[in-house]
Design a protein around this motif. Structure first.
Motif, PDB file in Angstrom:
ATOM      1  N   ALA A  95      15.199  20.715  10.548  1.00  0.00           N
ATOM      2  CA  ALA A  95      15.459  19.570  11.433  1.00  0.00           C
ATOM      3  C   ALA A  95      15.203  18.232  10.736  1.00  0.00           C
ATOM      4  O   ALA A  95      16.057  17.342  10.757  1.00  0.00           O
ATOM      5  N   VAL A  96      14.042  18.085  10.122  1.00  0.00           N
ATOM      6  CA  VAL A  96      13.686  16.800   9.519  1.00  0.00           C
ATOM      7  C   VAL A  96      14.644  16.380   8.400  1.00  0.00           C
ATOM      8  O   VAL A  96      15.094  15.224   8.369  1.00  0.00           O
ATOM      9  N   PRO A  97      15.009  17.282   7.437  1.00  0.00           N
ATOM     10  CA  PRO A  97      15.947  16.846   6.393  1.00  0.00           C
ATOM     11  C   PRO A  97      17.270  16.330   6.941  1.00  0.00           C
ATOM     12  O   PRO A  97      17.844  15.382   6.409  1.00  0.00           O
ATOM     13  N   ASN A  98      17.778  16.937   8.019  1.00  0.00           N
ATOM     14  CA  ASN A  98      19.043  16.491   8.591  1.00  0.00           C
ATOM     15  C   ASN A  98      18.899  15.203   9.400  1.00  0.00           C
ATOM     16  O   ASN A  98      19.899  14.533   9.667  1.00  0.00           O
ATOM     17  N   ALA A  99      17.680  14.872   9.803  1.00  0.00           N
ATOM     18  CA  ALA A  99      17.457  13.648  10.576  1.00  0.00           C
ATOM     19  C   ALA A  99      17.081  12.465   9.693  1.00  0.00           C
ATOM     20  O   ALA A  99      16.872  11.357  10.204  1.00  0.00           O
ATOM     21  N   ASP A 142       3.929  11.817  23.056  1.00  0.00           N
ATOM     22  CA  ASP A 142       5.211  11.140  22.852  1.00  0.00           C
ATOM     23  C   ASP A 142       5.277   9.857  23.669  1.00  0.00           C
ATOM     24  O   ASP A 142       5.676   8.792  23.171  1.00  0.00           O
ATOM     25  N   LYS A 143       4.861   9.908  24.908  1.00  0.00           N
ATOM     26  CA  LYS A 143       4.888   8.726  25.769  1.00  0.00           C
ATOM     27  C   LYS A 143       3.948   7.640  25.238  1.00  0.00           C
ATOM     28  O   LYS A 143       4.291   6.453  25.256  1.00  0.00           O
ATOM     29  N   LEU A 144       2.779   8.074  24.765  1.00  0.00           N
ATOM     30  CA  LEU A 144       1.817   7.113  24.240  1.00  0.00           C
ATOM     31  C   LEU A 144       2.355   6.438  22.981  1.00  0.00           C
ATOM     32  O   LEU A 144       2.352   5.197  22.872  1.00  0.00           O
ATOM     33  N   GLY A 185       6.753   9.621  14.200  1.00  0.00           N
ATOM     34  CA  GLY A 185       8.074   9.768  14.811  1.00  0.00           C
ATOM     35  C   GLY A 185       8.515  11.217  14.884  1.00  0.00           C
ATOM     36  O   GLY A 185       9.102  11.667  15.883  1.00  0.00           O
ATOM     37  N   THR A 186       8.213  11.982  13.834  1.00  0.00           N
ATOM     38  CA  THR A 186       8.551  13.405  13.836  1.00  0.00           C
ATOM     39  C   THR A 186       7.762  14.148  14.898  1.00  0.00           C
ATOM     40  O   THR A 186       8.308  14.968  15.655  1.00  0.00           O
ATOM     41  N   ARG A 187       6.463  13.875  14.974  1.00  0.00           N
ATOM     42  CA  ARG A 187       5.615  14.534  15.968  1.00  0.00           C
ATOM     43  C   ARG A 187       6.042  14.181  17.392  1.00  0.00           C
ATOM     44  O   ARG A 187       6.080  15.047  18.287  1.00  0.00           O
ATOM     45  N   ALA A 188       6.361  12.908  17.612  1.00  0.00           N
ATOM     46  CA  ALA A 188       6.740  12.473  18.960  1.00  0.00           C
ATOM     47  C   ALA A 188       8.037  13.132  19.409  1.00  0.00           C
ATOM     48  O   ALA A 188       8.158  13.573  20.556  1.00  0.00           O
ATOM     49  N   ALA A 189       9.032  13.214  18.512  1.00  0.00           N
ATOM     50  CA  ALA A 189      10.321  13.804  18.878  1.00  0.00           C
ATOM     51  C   ALA A 189      10.205  15.306  19.106  1.00  0.00           C
ATOM     52  O   ALA A 189      10.823  15.863  20.024  1.00  0.00           O
ATOM     53  N   SER A 194      14.390   8.942  17.345  1.00  0.00           N
ATOM     54  CA  SER A 194      15.743   9.014  17.884  1.00  0.00           C
ATOM     55  C   SER A 194      16.642   9.925  17.046  1.00  0.00           C
ATOM     56  O   SER A 194      17.411  10.728  17.588  1.00  0.00           O
ATOM     57  N   SER A 195      16.543   9.820  15.736  1.00  0.00           N
ATOM     58  CA  SER A 195      17.372  10.636  14.848  1.00  0.00           C
ATOM     59  C   SER A 195      17.037  12.112  14.983  1.00  0.00           C
ATOM     60  O   SER A 195      17.929  12.974  15.015  1.00  0.00           O
ATOM     61  N   LEU A 196      15.752  12.433  15.076  1.00  0.00           N
ATOM     62  CA  LEU A 196      15.359  13.839  15.187  1.00  0.00           C
ATOM     63  C   LEU A 196      15.739  14.412  16.545  1.00  0.00           C
ATOM     64  O   LEU A 196      16.134  15.585  16.646  1.00  0.00           O
ATOM     65  N   LEU A 197      15.659  13.613  17.596  1.00  0.00           N
ATOM     66  CA  LEU A 197      16.077  14.093  18.915  1.00  0.00           C
ATOM     67  C   LEU A 197      17.559  14.462  18.923  1.00  0.00           C
ATOM     68  O   LEU A 197      17.967  15.414  19.601  1.00  0.00           O
ATOM     69  N   ASP A 198      18.378  13.718  18.172  1.00  0.00           N
ATOM     70  CA  ASP A 198      19.805  14.036  18.086  1.00  0.00           C
ATOM     71  C   ASP A 198      20.045  15.389  17.411  1.00  0.00           C
ATOM     72  O   ASP A 198      21.064  16.040  17.669  1.00  0.00           O
ATOM     73  N   GLU A 199      19.145  15.795  16.531  1.00  0.00           N
ATOM     74  CA  GLU A 199      19.319  17.041  15.785  1.00  0.00           C
ATOM     75  C   GLU A 199      18.769  18.257  16.523  1.00  0.00           C
ATOM     76  O   GLU A 199      19.135  19.383  16.206  1.00  0.00           O
TER      77      GLU A 199
END
Length: 326
Positions: free
Chosen positions: A244-248, A134-136, A122-126, A215-220
């Motif tokens: 980014a990751v700690p805040n997501a 990401d699409k895959l 999820g982190t890599r995709a965002a 989704s959470s990481l994209l918001d950050e």
């Protein structure tokens, strides 16, 4: 603010206590609307007179008024006594303790695997959203998340247990062990039986974790603090890992702890499909009677585990984000 965290803690503990009380009430009344007579189900196929049926109802306390059954149940439950199973004629607590290790092994292994896999992917995709990877990952995750776990389990049994076409039957169709093994052979045998049910749970669980983390990481990612971190010369990997990751993580932490609650509850459908001797399969057996004390006891344990895990997640929030609880 002084005193903010103690008030926050008291509120969460009070909410957990109220939830447990609601679970006790719900567990009693919910399963009494399930069709079926426990006494008739237990004596099915045996010649039983009306007097014998009345004796069994009196023995199990089913002849008492509903309000009295409820007060007796709550009084015993609050002291840790979950009653005795109708069909197994054994204390519910002992039956749960006997089946719990198998459920912890199955769902515990699956939760660890799919949480780690989902967070990483999820982190890599965002971070590289819109790209081919990401699409895959998103497409596969959406597909697997929409697949019923019991259907996926049956499909894996057909392909990898029974065998299909050039694929031979590689794994057992069900159960936890073949029997007759000891030592390292027993460990390998249990591991062999674990593969397909764990794969079923991981396939569905990692998809949910991936989508929530993405989704959470994209918001950050549009935050000014990330732009500032890059302006200070931090590498992209450091910006992602340290900022980014700690805040997501907050939404994902909630989901991970809920999944940890499922470690106790197990997966009723998957355990039933694979004949896994855990709490999920026991719940299915109890519900088919219905074995009211056993169903109620399992429901309380399942819901209690979820409440405790949610409480732990709430208590962890202020550590991840100091703004929580002020």
């Amino acid at each position: 603010m002084a005193g903010g965290y103690p008030r926050y803690l008291a509120g969460k503990l009070g909410g957990a206590a109220a939830s447990l009380l609601a679970v006790l009430v719900t567990s009693f009344f919910l399963f009494r609307i399930v069709p079926g007579d426990p006494v008739k189900a237990m004596t099915h196929g045996m010649p039983t007179s009306a007097e014998q049926l009345a004796t069994l109802r009196r023995q199990f306390g089913l002849d008492l008024p509903l309000w009295q059954q409820f007060t007796d149940y709550c009084g015993r439950a609050l002291t840790g006594d979950l009653g005795a199973s109708y069909q197994f004629r054994a204390p519910v607590g002992e039956l749960i303790a006997e089946r719990l290790p198998a459920t912890l092994l199955l769902t515990g292994t699956a939760v660890v695997l799919y949480s780690a896999l989902g967070l990483w992917l999820g982190t890599r995709a965002a971070w590289r959203h819109g790209g081919p990877a990401d699409k895959l990952h998103t497409g596969v995750a959406l597909t697997l998340w929409s697949v019923p776990s019991f259907w996926l389990g049956l499909l894996l049994i057909i392909v990898f247990s029974v065998g299909m076409g050039p694929i031979p039957g590689l794994f057992p169709t069900g159960g936890m062990e073949s029997g007759g093994e000891s030592g390292l052979g027993y460990v390998l045998d249990v591991g062999h039986h674990l593969v397909l049910p764990v794969l079923t749970l991981v396939a569905v669980g990692y998809a949910q974790t991936l989508l929530v983390m993405r989704s959470s990481l994209l918001d950050e990612m549009g935050g000014d603090y990330l732009t500032t971190a890059r302006a200070k010369g931090l590498r992209d990997d450091d910006v992602r890992r340290r900022h980014a990751v700690p805040n997501a993580l907050l939404p994902t932490v909630t989901m991970v702890f809920i999944n940890l609650g499922h470690v106790v509850a197990g997966s009723i459908l998957v355990e039933t499909v694979f004949s896994w001797p855990g709490l999920g399969g026991l719940f299915y057996q109890a519900l088919s009677v219905p074995d009211l004390p056993l169903v109620q006891g399992l429901f309380v344990v399942f819901a209690g585990a979820m409440i405790v895990m949610n409480l732990l997640a709430d208590l962890l929030y202020p550590v991840l984000d100091p703004r929580v609880g002020r």
